[in-house]
Write an enzyme that holds these catalytic residues in place. Structure first.
Site, PDB file in Angstrom:
ATOM      1  CG  HIS A 294      -5.020 -11.476  -2.544  1.00  0.00           C
ATOM      2  ND1 HIS A 294      -6.164 -11.154  -3.234  1.00  0.00           N
ATOM      3  CD2 HIS A 294      -4.571 -10.297  -2.012  1.00  0.00           C
ATOM      4  CE1 HIS A 294      -6.399  -9.863  -3.127  1.00  0.00           C
ATOM      5  NE2 HIS A 294      -5.444  -9.319  -2.397  1.00  0.00           N
TER       6      HIS A 294
ATOM      7  CG  HIS B  37      -2.115  -0.919   1.015  1.00  0.00           C
ATOM      8  ND1 HIS B  37      -3.360  -0.655   1.526  1.00  0.00           N
ATOM      9  CD2 HIS B  37      -2.234  -2.101   0.361  1.00  0.00           C
ATOM     10  CE1 HIS B  37      -4.194  -1.626   1.194  1.00  0.00           C
ATOM     11  NE2 HIS B  37      -3.525  -2.528   0.497  1.00  0.00           N
TER      12      HIS B  37
END
Length: 714
Positions: A243, A78
């Protein structure tokens, strides 16, 4: 509450962003060389300290599965993932995640805890380890500690000490919403935006507008990752690779969360999102509304994510946090994942709408199936895509330091070859300058060409600039702003000078076209100053080389094409914002201060360097001469201005006595007389005793722009 100037006059031109380029508020000594300090660190020791932090769970914020690795991967992602190729802003450089708005974006909920967990490491290494490097390096260490082989790491990111106010994050006035104004008539994200929802890094994980729309989700994913210059393969690799680890946290409704860090009470000490749901942490953690892991081994690199996604059927439902997520229809996956905090319990895996969308998009699914068939390809693709993600805003490898910088140079790093010849000395430079002066090239032609090459530089991601001579390659040679026909004439002449000079040398020295382009601009500035009665020397540092077309990513370089360039009084039909705001934006990307922007505009007008030879703003009887006429004329009261276009872009000045049209200009020109702060600067240069300082300051600012991309000189 006391009202500020921004409250009273919200539409005034904002120049504060240029003040940041003077590096205010930085407590680190100006002489301190961060890259040198980082290079002297024991990287193995540093990584060991980070790994110990990752595997030592803290009671105040317990680690899922006893390992903070997934949390830190999210933090690094992020941080780097805000990068967008449209303007080069965002990204991990300078650790903007520590400041508003990023530190309080909903998508960054609880990353404040990740950084706080790392404080002991930062505290130990002090200023020799920036937060920007620590955040990204921790992401790498996290991957490695869970069995993944990363591609490499380059340090050298310096920290900022204030937020970057220049970044346009979108038109919305509240978080987690999407205003239709974010998109154009075709439904594509407007430049420079790269995320589809305010406050989210990329797209809504539930689907567009919070609905489990798979087709719309895939469309949004492709748009946002394309804005980061990621291919479909890189996009799938990043999502699937990221993920593979960890889980999402939505134990209950997000309404239990307290205010974000910027709005939290003083006693929170910079933390936010305090939860009143049960314990508020561990199994009770709420980050958003989605809950659950992706696969059965959330802290180990394997094929679990891809296998689960492709081999099982998934159905949409609302999880415990009230958000749309997907559960497996296959009974064999039920209870296949250990609970993150109670090993005696098991839970079902889940998928996000953005995950399932990859499976239902033909192109993305094809990549997933290739990865499933070839796990080594998946590993390599994720390693390289992750390396690109976390280094995209660092510029060329020469800026990177540390023992883990890869030898390979990627196309996205805009490679420039090393010189295979001796660089010219002062005598040779004088000879070349003489050849340029004896050519038919004019001062405006030389200035325009040098500026066209060097002003592509963006300090946001260290791309562009004169080095590489990409001004002669696609796509830059075809940009309208560069006057392709004139550009070809200038480059052909300089190429003749270069060829004849290099062929005449027997001492192994040679000159590149990139060097000649800059030298030509310098010669023009010196001659223009001489014609105004000022003897100046523009510093010139040879050593640039010429890149090839094969070393140039044409599509990626299109992002550097200016929609407007106020320094050349250019504005394309694509430019919709006020011209003076676009000038400030370009000046910020060029790392200029307000005085530097001012003196460059005045000088470029005096040098007759406008796009397409336009006389807009050329307020002088001696075009091509480096005088302060632009400022002296603009600040005078002999004429009054009137708008001459419906969009108030072009203006005409009429003599107050005769009513005769005496000059024409644009918003970019007139703002230096209209804006109080810019007028104050212009008055210094426009005064009777101001020309000498004007010329000196112009030379300094010109040299700064011409050498922005000379990282080899740092």
């Amino acid at each position: 509450m006391n009202r500020t100037n921004d409250d009273w006059w919200p539409d005034r031109l904002k120049l504060d962003v240029l003040d940041n380029n003077a590096r205010p508020g930085d407590p680190v000594d100006e002489e301190f060389d961060y890259a040198e300090a980082f290079a002297e660190l024991d990287l193995d020791e540093l990584k060991a300290d980070i790994e110990e932090t990752l595997t030592t769970s803290q009671d105040w914020w317990p680690a899922d599965y006893g390992h903070y690795g997934p949390l830190m991967i999210r933090m690094a992602w992020h941080s780097a993932g805000t990068y967008r190729s449209t303007d080069g802003r965002g990204g991990a450089n300078r650790a903007g995640q520590r400041f508003a708005p990023l530190n309080s974006w909903p998508d960054n909920a609880n990353l404040d805890k990740a950084r706080r967990l790392l404080w002991p490491v930062k505290e130990k290494y002090g200023r020799s380890l920036s937060w920007a490097d620590l955040i990204v390096l921790t992401g790498n260490v996290a991957l490695e500690s869970m069995g993944f082989e990363t591609y490499g790491f380059g340090g050298g990111r310096e920290d900022a000490f204030m937020p970057d106010e220049a970044v346009d994050w979108g038109p919305e006035d509240e978080m987690e919403v999407t205003d239709p104004a974010r998109f154009d008539e075709e439904g594509d994200l407007k430049d420079p935006l790269a995320n589809s929802v305010m406050g989210l890094i990329y797209v809504n994980p539930e689907g567009p507008y919070g609905e489990p729309d798979l087709e719309g989700s895939a469309h949004n994913i492709r748009q946002t990752f394309t804005k980061m210059a990621m291919t479909d393969e890189e996009t799938v690799a990043l999502i699937a690779g990221g993920h593979t680890f960890g889980k999402v946290h939505g134990a209950d409704d997000p309404s239990h969360l307290g205010p974000e860090p910027e709005a939290a009470d003083l006693e929170e000490q910079g933390l936010g999102w305090t939860s009143d749901f049960e314990s508020g942490r561990g199994q009770d953690t709420i980050t958003g509304g989605i809950e659950g892991p992706w696969n059965s081994a959330p802290t180990r690199w394997d094929m679990g994510y891809i296998d689960n996604l492709l081999d099982a059927e998934w159905e949409a439902h609302k999880g415990p946090g009230g958000a749309w997520q997907w559960r497996p229809e296959d009974e064999e996956l039920e209870g296949s994942v250990p609970d993150a905090h109670d090993q005696s319990e098991t839970v079902d895996p889940m998928m996000l709408t953005t995950d399932v969308a990859l499976k239902h998009d033909d192109d993305y699914r094809e990549v997933l199936e290739r990865f499933q068939e070839d796990p080594e390809l998946f590993q390599e693709s994720f390693a390289k895509a992750w390396y690109k993600l976390i280094h995209r805003d660092m510029g060329p490898p020469i800026r990177m330091v540390g023992e883990e910088v890869p030898d390979e140079e990627m196309l996205w790093q805009d490679p420039i070859p090393e010189a295979d010849y001796e660089v010219v000395d002062e005598d040779a430079i004088e000879t070349l300058a003489g050849e340029i002066r004896e050519s038919d090239l004019s001062i405006p032609q030389l200035v325009r060409t040098a500026w066209a090459a060097a002003s592509t530089y963006r300090d946001s991601d260290r791309r562009g600039g004169a080095n590489g001579a990409r001004i002669r390659l696609r796509p830059q040679r075809d940009w309208a702003v560069n006057n392709p026909e004139e550009l070809t004439t200038v480059l052909d002449t300089l190429e003749e000078i270069r060829t004849e000079f290099n062929e005449s040398r027997s001492d192994g020295t040679a000159v590149s076209l990139a060097d000649l382009v800059v030298l030509g601009g310098n010669v023009a500035v010196e001659d223009a100053a001489a014609e105004a009665g000022h003897e100046v020397h523009v510093p010139f540092e040879p050593g640039r080389t010429d890149a090839s077309q094969e070393q140039t990513d044409v599509e990626s370089f299109e992002a550097l094409k200016p929609k407007a360039d106020g320094f050349r009084n250019y504005r394309s039909d694509e430019a919709t914002d006020p011209a003076e705001e676009l000038l400030v934006d370009k000046s910020d990307l060029l790392d200029l201060t307000a005085p530097e922007m001012t003196v460059l505009v005045g000088g470029m007008r005096a040098l007759d360097a406008n796009y397409d030879g336009s006389d807009l703003g050329v307020f002088t009887e001696q075009p091509g001469t480096l005088t302060n006429d632009f400022f002296a004329t603009l600040l005078g009261m002999d004429a009054e201005w009137e708008s001459a276009s419906e969009d108030d872009y072009r203006f005409e000045a009429y003599d107050r006595d005769t009513g005769e049209l005496v000059r024409e200009g644009t918003r970019v020109d007139l703002v230096f007389g209209s804006n109080a702060r810019l007028r104050a600067i212009a008055e210094v240069y426009g005064a009777d005793d101001g020309e000498e300082k004007f010329v000196e300051d112009f030379v300094d600012a010109w040299h700064k722009v011409m050498t922005h991309d000379r990282f080899d000189l740092e």
